[in-house]
Each structure stands twice: as C-alpha cells, then as structure tokens.
Design a protein around this motif. Structure first.
Motif, PDB file in Angstrom:
ATOM      1  N   GLN A  38      -8.812  -3.373   0.296  1.00  0.00           N
ATOM      2  CA  GLN A  38      -9.414  -4.636   0.701  1.00  0.00           C
ATOM      3  C   GLN A  38     -10.894  -4.419   1.001  1.00  0.00           C
ATOM      4  N   LEU A  39     -11.723  -5.280   0.452  1.00  0.00           N
ATOM      5  CA  LEU A  39     -13.170  -5.224   0.658  1.00  0.00           C
ATOM      6  C   LEU A  39     -13.618  -6.490   1.371  1.00  0.00           C
TER       7      LEU A  39
ATOM      8  N   SER B 160      -9.186  -8.185  -2.556  1.00  0.00           N
ATOM      9  CA  SER B 160      -8.225  -7.090  -2.486  1.00  0.00           C
ATOM     10  C   SER B 160      -7.529  -6.929  -3.829  1.00  0.00           C
ATOM     11  N   ALA B 161      -7.036  -5.717  -4.083  1.00  0.00           N
ATOM     12  CA  ALA B 161      -6.286  -5.422  -5.301  1.00  0.00           C
ATOM     13  C   ALA B 161      -5.363  -4.254  -5.018  1.00  0.00           C
ATOM     14  N   GLY B 162      -4.145  -4.305  -5.605  1.00  0.00           N
ATOM     15  CA  GLY B 162      -3.194  -3.227  -5.378  1.00  0.00           C
ATOM     16  C   GLY B 162      -2.099  -3.216  -6.405  1.00  0.00           C
ATOM     17  N   ASN B 163      -1.085  -2.376  -6.157  1.00  0.00           N
ATOM     18  CA  ASN B 163       0.024  -2.283  -7.101  1.00  0.00           C
ATOM     19  C   ASN B 163       0.798  -3.595  -7.153  1.00  0.00           C
TER      20      ASN B 163
ATOM     21  N   ASN C  82      -3.952 -16.092  -3.777  1.00  0.00           N
ATOM     22  CA  ASN C  82      -3.201 -14.837  -3.795  1.00  0.00           C
ATOM     23  C   ASN C  82      -2.203 -14.844  -4.934  1.00  0.00           C
ATOM     24  N   ARG C  83      -1.851 -13.667  -5.424  1.00  0.00           N
ATOM     25  CA  ARG C  83      -0.782 -13.517  -6.410  1.00  0.00           C
ATOM     26  C   ARG C  83      -0.232 -12.100  -6.338  1.00  0.00           C
ATOM     27  N   THR C  84       1.013 -11.928  -6.782  1.00  0.00           N
ATOM     28  CA  THR C  84       1.668 -10.628  -6.775  1.00  0.00           C
ATOM     29  C   THR C  84       2.875 -10.671  -7.693  1.00  0.00           C
TER      30      THR C  84
END
Length: 740
Positions: free
Chosen positions: A733-734, A241-244, A270-272
């Motif tokens: 998300q894939l 997954s990747a996002g803002n 995970n990271r954000t």
C-alpha cells in the motif's frame, strides 16, 4: 396516509428531543495549591490525531465545560502567566461527561500534573473499545474496504464466519455514522461494507449493557466518528495498493478547514479474486469489486449552532465461490448490492450542558441475487430493495451530578421484493414470480439519566418504548439499569447491568403459488416473524495499572424469537427465521498498554463464549416441530475461545511494524462424519511493515495469514455452503499526500 401521519408526529416540536451519540462532554475544575478555584484560566481541548480544538475559560467557581465533543482521545491544557502550564489526557466516549481536576503549581514549585480524571469506563456501564484512524491504517488488512479487522482484532467475542460478522453470538448490529443510527432491518442479505474504514476517524464499539439511547440491533453497536478535515489543511491523499489474487483497494480523499467550516470527501474503488470465503481450499469463481464516495461537512453557524452533513453511496458485486471438485463448477451465481445514506444534523447549545440535536436521514439498501439458470436442484432469483426515511431528535442536560438524556427515533420503511425459483431436478415444479411491496415503520422514545451521588459511585437508569408496524404490529417496553463503583486510591471500577432489548423484524412474506410450491417441494411453510426480545445480565471490572488497562466482564443474554437465517432448497438464497429461544453467555477480557518506552503499544482480547439455541423455528420458513420441542443445541457460530494478541511498534528511520496473532478454538460441527462437537482450532499471524519517506509519502507491506494456514472454518448450511479460512494475502500500500 400512515406515512404522512408518522412524519407529522415525528416532526412535532422535538420537545422530547440527547446529545447525538457521537458526542460526549468534557468538564473540569481548576484550583490553586490551596485548593481555591481559579477563574479566568484559559483551557484548550485538542484532538490527539487532528487539529480539532475547542477553547474555554474557567468561571468564578473555577469550572470549565466543553459540549458536543466528538468521541476520541484528547489533551486538555490549562495555562496562566502566574502558574505552570498543566496538561491531561482524556478519552471521550459517546454520552459520557468525565470531570477533570487541575491543581496548578507556582513557578517555584516542581511541575506536577495531577491526573485525577475518571477513566473513560467509569463514566459508563457499557464495555467499550475505541480504535482510531492510525490504528486502522497500521493494523494488517484493516484499511481495506471489505475488511472488519478494526472490529475483530480489538473487540472480544467478535469474529467473521460464513461471510457475516458475529458479535457475542449474534449477527444483528447497529451502525451509527456521526451519531445517526442507519437502520437496516434485513437479516443476512448484505455482504458489502457499511462504511469504508479509510473514511473513519474513530470507531467506538459497544457490546451489550447499552443505555436507553440504543435499541433495534443489540449484539454490537458501532459508532463511527468520520473524518472531517480537521486533521489537514487543504490536503489530499492518494492511497494505492496491489497484491496477490489481483487485488487492489484505492482511494483519493481530500479535506481542509477554516475557523468555522471543515470538509472531507473521498472516492474509492476495490477489486479482488478472493471476495467471499470459499467452500474448499481452492479459490474458484470468487471475484469481487466495489466503488463509492463519502463526504462529511461541518459548519459552525455561530457559537451556539453547528450544522453537520454526512453522505455516502456504494455499489458492490460478488461472485459466489464454488467447489472445484463439483461437476457444476461452471455455474456462475452472483450477488449485487447498493447502499446509500445521507444524514443532516443540527446541534444547538443553549447553555453549558444543555444541548439539542436533530437529525433527519435517508437510507437506501438493496441486495440482488442471481443463480445460474442451470443451477441444481433449483435456480433462484431474489431481488430486495429497502428505503428508510426518518430522523432522531435528542436533548442532553448535564447539570451537577446528573447527565440526563431524552429523545425520539423513528423511520418509515418501504421494500420492493421479487422472488422466482426454477426447479431443475426433474420434478416439473414451477414457482411463478412473486412481487411484493411491504411497508413498515418504527418509532421509539427514550429517557436516560446518569446520577453520581458520590465521586466513586455512578447510577444509570433508562427506559425505551418502541412501536413497530409491519406484517405484525408490536410494542416493547425496555427498562435498563446499571451501576459502577470506583474503589478510591486503587481506581478499580466494578460495574453491573440488567436490561431488556427489542429488535424489529424484517418486512415481507411468502404467499400464494410461490408458497404452495415450496410447501409441496420441501414441506415448508411460512409464518410471519415477530421481533426478537432480549434480556441481558452483565457485570465487569476495569483495572488500571501504571498506564495499562485491564477490563473483564461476564454476560448472559436470553433471547426469545432469536433471529437467524435459513436457505431455500440447498441454494444461496436465504430467508430470515425466528428460533424459539437462545442463550448466550461468556467471559471477555481486554488488555491495553500505554506507550512502552515510547515505541510499542500492545493489546490483547479474549472471549470464552457459549451460544445455544432452543426449541424450533417459529417464524419465517418453518417445518414440522417435534413434540416436545428440542432442548438446547449449539448455534452454527458457537465458538468457545477466541484470542487476539498484537501491537504497534515504532522502529528507527520513521518505520513501524504491526502484528496480530489470532487463535480460535473452532466453530460448532454439523457434520456427523467429522468427530467432535466443534471443528479443529486454528491460529493465524498477520503482519504489517511501514515506513515514511519525507512528509508526504509512505509505504507499507501487509500480509494476512502469513503461514497460509488453511482449515475448514465452518460446515453449517449457510451462504456459499461450507467455508475455509482464507489463504495468505500479501499486498503493498502506498500513500501520497499533497496540498492543493
């Protein structure tokens, strides 16, 4: 020596030894059109979302029995060459034993499936919610490692504020993984997840009215049936997954099974840049990351013995967000956490209805907080690690009208704590480092029986005895009684409950020069914390209407020595405290639909709640108490009304949509400059859109707080200061599955 004695006593023959609470029992009767029992009929129980299957044949009385059935949703099918096949759906909750009735039809008759099994809620007085892995996968944001949407979206009275989950006005909850209770006596020191939602097959949430099987953490019980490999055959799944906010939440999991063995394993990371709730609408210094691994192994040694192993290790890191308008925004406070556990279970079926489960476990948990050295008015370092070694041994005996359980649960705990404060306010105060290694232990014995004097009446009675040894030694006797009545033909179920609960306190204390300095600087003292004692009254009703299920309940909880937390010197370091008393009451409502036109399934949860504290702080960091003590006041997480409305929708071309609308009336207000007792209400909208491409590949787009609604969520004196509602998050998300 005390620890050795504890384990010797615990390991004695396991004679008192309930079915592990991740299991239930399914039983039933098969009869012909003349209501005569039919023997030798094949009965197959199969999971609705996995390949988990059990087989049995009816005895001379036409009865069948499945023991050690993991919680979740199943279909039960009966078939015979002389009759038309019949099938029923059944929901299994932990510790329940629903009875199904099959009336077989001759081939010349029209096929009719007689669904006369009691609804799941009729088997227990505990209000319960079930969420499966497909719902977790499709619910917006719920599958991320740090998300608790699988709880807050589906459980009335559950909400997330100042980076802590609250259920029914408290934040002390129990996590059971594969039926084994994972102990953690610490209060509000952990921010990381207990388990990655992507490793969950079914989550059972109980909120109050617990049977005697449960003790310790009483505002919510989360019983996790983990993924086991039964839903796949030597298959792996890659989740990316990747996002803002530069967020990503990824996992590689794999699993498979044979006739006697099932395995599942995963590694994740995970990271954000949006980790914790921010003190203002700006997001500054708020990165978070984590990684871990999980495994579940099941081996059927023979038809009577099953061996189960679960294990997990996680590490999480959080920056503490700051106010962008504050001149000290260059400060860089952080919190580092570790959590690992392992539990082994032996499930022994002696005869239909008589099952023994023995489960030794180990749990390690730590939280290390580091202030920036220039933090004002003080820079604080607090390190804590806790080790728990223990086990549970349970026996369940289901016979006729009785569903009896008895068992033991206990653990030994060793803490390692370090505390240091450097005052930067010009006072010259110095607190030398404080190191302590407190030990403690807990052992509990319980007995519970569910008796059905009639098909429409169920009576529950249980008793739990607990002994805790730490800074204080305490004993608690917790009786619990309940009853449910099913109205024939209508199938409405009314239930009532009365019970007592005990929650063991955290270990550790402040003493010596460290306490002297705090007394001089803040006029605070430290009193040893006794355990919290709770009394609960509850009544409710479950109403099934054409596949829809409406459940409503009213509860009242009174607490003595209510656990909360308080910060030290305007810092992000918190010490547990005991508030003299608390009173929490409310109404709750859940509504679930069947599959509407085979395309949509809707849900609604609503809570109207009042959470009040009473008196002074009587344990932990305490100050002077006025005389007379204050009366009732709003707890910092009091929120009158919370509502979730959403659903999952099947769209053409193998696509789906999932939505959640959240309304909250606002938490209590502690700022005299803001009018009103509570902060402003707010509404958010979450959306998930997904599509499958072939059998192996799927993609979804998820958005949380689509309208980017930003409001002040709470202004209490808690972790990170005030908190704003998180901004809009959008991510893709894939999922890719492949054989190996």
């Amino acid at each position: 020596m005390r620890r050795v004695l504890f384990f010797v006593l615990f390991a004695l023959p396991l004679v008192g030894a309930c079915l592990a609470t991740v299991f239930g029992t399914v039983r039933g009767i098969v009869h012909d059109p003349q209501h005569r029992p039919v023997s030798g009929i094949e009965v197959v129980l199969k999971g609705t979302t996995s390949e988990f299957t059990l087989n049995a044949r009816t005895d001379d009385a036409g009865q069948f029995h499945f023991d050690a059935v993991p919680l979740g949703e199943y279909t039960v099918a009966v078939s015979d060459a002389n009759f038309v096949a019949a099938e029923q759906s059944v929901e299994v909750l932990s510790g329940t034993a629903p009875i199904l009735h099959f009336e077989l039809r001759l081939p010349t008759q029209n096929q009719t499936v007689v669904v006369s099994a009691d609804a799941a809620q009729t088997e227990t007085v505990t209000p319960t919610s079930l969420v499966d892995r497909l719902q977790i996968q499709e619910t917006p944001g719920a599958s991320r490692a740090n998300s608790l949407a699988m709880i807050t979206d589906y459980v009335p009275g559950a909400y997330f504020t100042h980076d802590q989950l609250h259920v029914r006005g408290g934040h002390q909850v129990s996590w059971l993984i594969d039926g084994v209770s994972i102990p953690n006596t610490n209060i509000a020191s952990n921010l990381g997840p207990q388990i990655d939602p992507k490793d969950i097959d079914t989550l059972e949430t109980q909120r109050g009215s617990y049977s005697a099987d449960y003790g310790d953490r009483t505002y919510g019980v989360f019983n996790v049936s983990p993924r086991t490999g039964f839903e796949r055959n030597n298959e792996a799944e890659l989740v990316l997954s990747a996002g803002n906010f530069y967020q990503t939440d990824d996992q590689l999991n794999f699993g498979g099974h044979t006739n006697s063995f099932a395995y599942y394993g995963s590694v994740s990371g995970n990271r954000t840049n949006l980790g914790l709730q921010t003190p203002t609408s700006a997001v500054v210094h708020d990165a978070a990351n984590g990684f871990g691994g999980f495994t579940s192994l099941i081996f059927n040694l023979d038809p009577h013995d099953q061996l189960r192993l679960i294990a997990q290790a996680r590490r999480d890191f959080y920056q503490v967000p700051v106010d962008s308008a504050d001149p000290t925004t260059n400060l860089r406070d952080v919190n580092r956490e570790n959590d690992s556990f392992a539990a082994f279970s032996w499930v022994r079926t002696f005869s239909p209805g008589l099952v023994l489960t023995a489960s030794p476990f180990f749990h390690y948990n730590s939280a290390n907080y580091r202030s920036d050295p220039l933090d004002t008015p003080s820079a604080t370092t607090q390190d804590r690690s806790s080790k728990y070694e223990g086990g549970q041994a349970n026996v369940s005996w289901i016979k006729g009208r009785n569903n009896a359980r008895m068992g033991l649960y206990g653990f030994a705990q060793q803490d390692d704590q370090f505390f240091h404060v450097v005052y930067n306010d010009g006072s010259g105060t110095v607190i030398p480092p404080l190191t302590q290694t407190p030990n403690g232990s807990l052992i509990a014995a319980f007995i519970e029986d569910q008796f059905k004097p009639a098909s429409w009446l169920t009576l529950n009675a249980g008793l739990r005895e607990t002994h805790f040894s730490g800074a204080l030694a305490e004993n608690a006797t917790s009786p619990r009684v309940g009853a449910s009545v099913r109205i024939p033909k209508l199938n409405w179920v009314f239930r009532g409950f009365y019970g007592h609960f005990y929650q063991a306190p955290p270990l550790g204390a402040l003493s010596g020069p460290a306490l002297d300095a705090i007394q001089n600087q803040q006029q605070l003292n430290f009193a040893r914390l006794p355990g919290e004692r709770d009394e609960e009254h509850q009544f409710g009703v479950t109403i099934p209407i054409k596949g829809w299920v409406l459940d409503a309940d009213n509860f009242l909880s009174r607490a003595t020595n209510f656990f909360d937390h308080n910060s030290l010197n305007n810092s992000n370091v918190f010490f547990p405290v005991d508030v003299q008393g608390a009173r929490i009451n409310g109404w709750e409502l859940t509504l679930r639909s069947p599959r509407v036109r085979n395309r949509a399934q809707l849900y609604l949860t609503y809570s109207n709640q009042l959470a009040l504290g009473r008196g002074c702080v009587v344990g932990g960091l305490i100050g002077a108490c006025p005389s007379p003590p204050p009366g009732y006041f709003f707890l910092d997480h009091d929120q009158r009304n919370t509502l979730h409305l959403g659903g999952q929708y099947t769209l053409p071309w193998r696509a789906y949509a999932s939505t959640d609308i959240y309304y909250a009336s606002g938490f209590s207000n502690s700022n005299a400059n803001i009018p009103g007792d509570h902060l402003q209400p707010h509404t958010t909208f979450d959306l998930s859109l997904g599509k499958g491409f072939g059998e192996r590949f799927s993609a979804n787009l998820q958005a949380v707080n689509v309208a980017n609604r930003r409001v002040l969520l709470d202004n209490s004196f808690t972790f990170g200061g005030t908190h704003y509602l998180n901004p809009r998050e959008i991510f893709v998300q894939l999922r890719y599955r492949f054989h190996y």
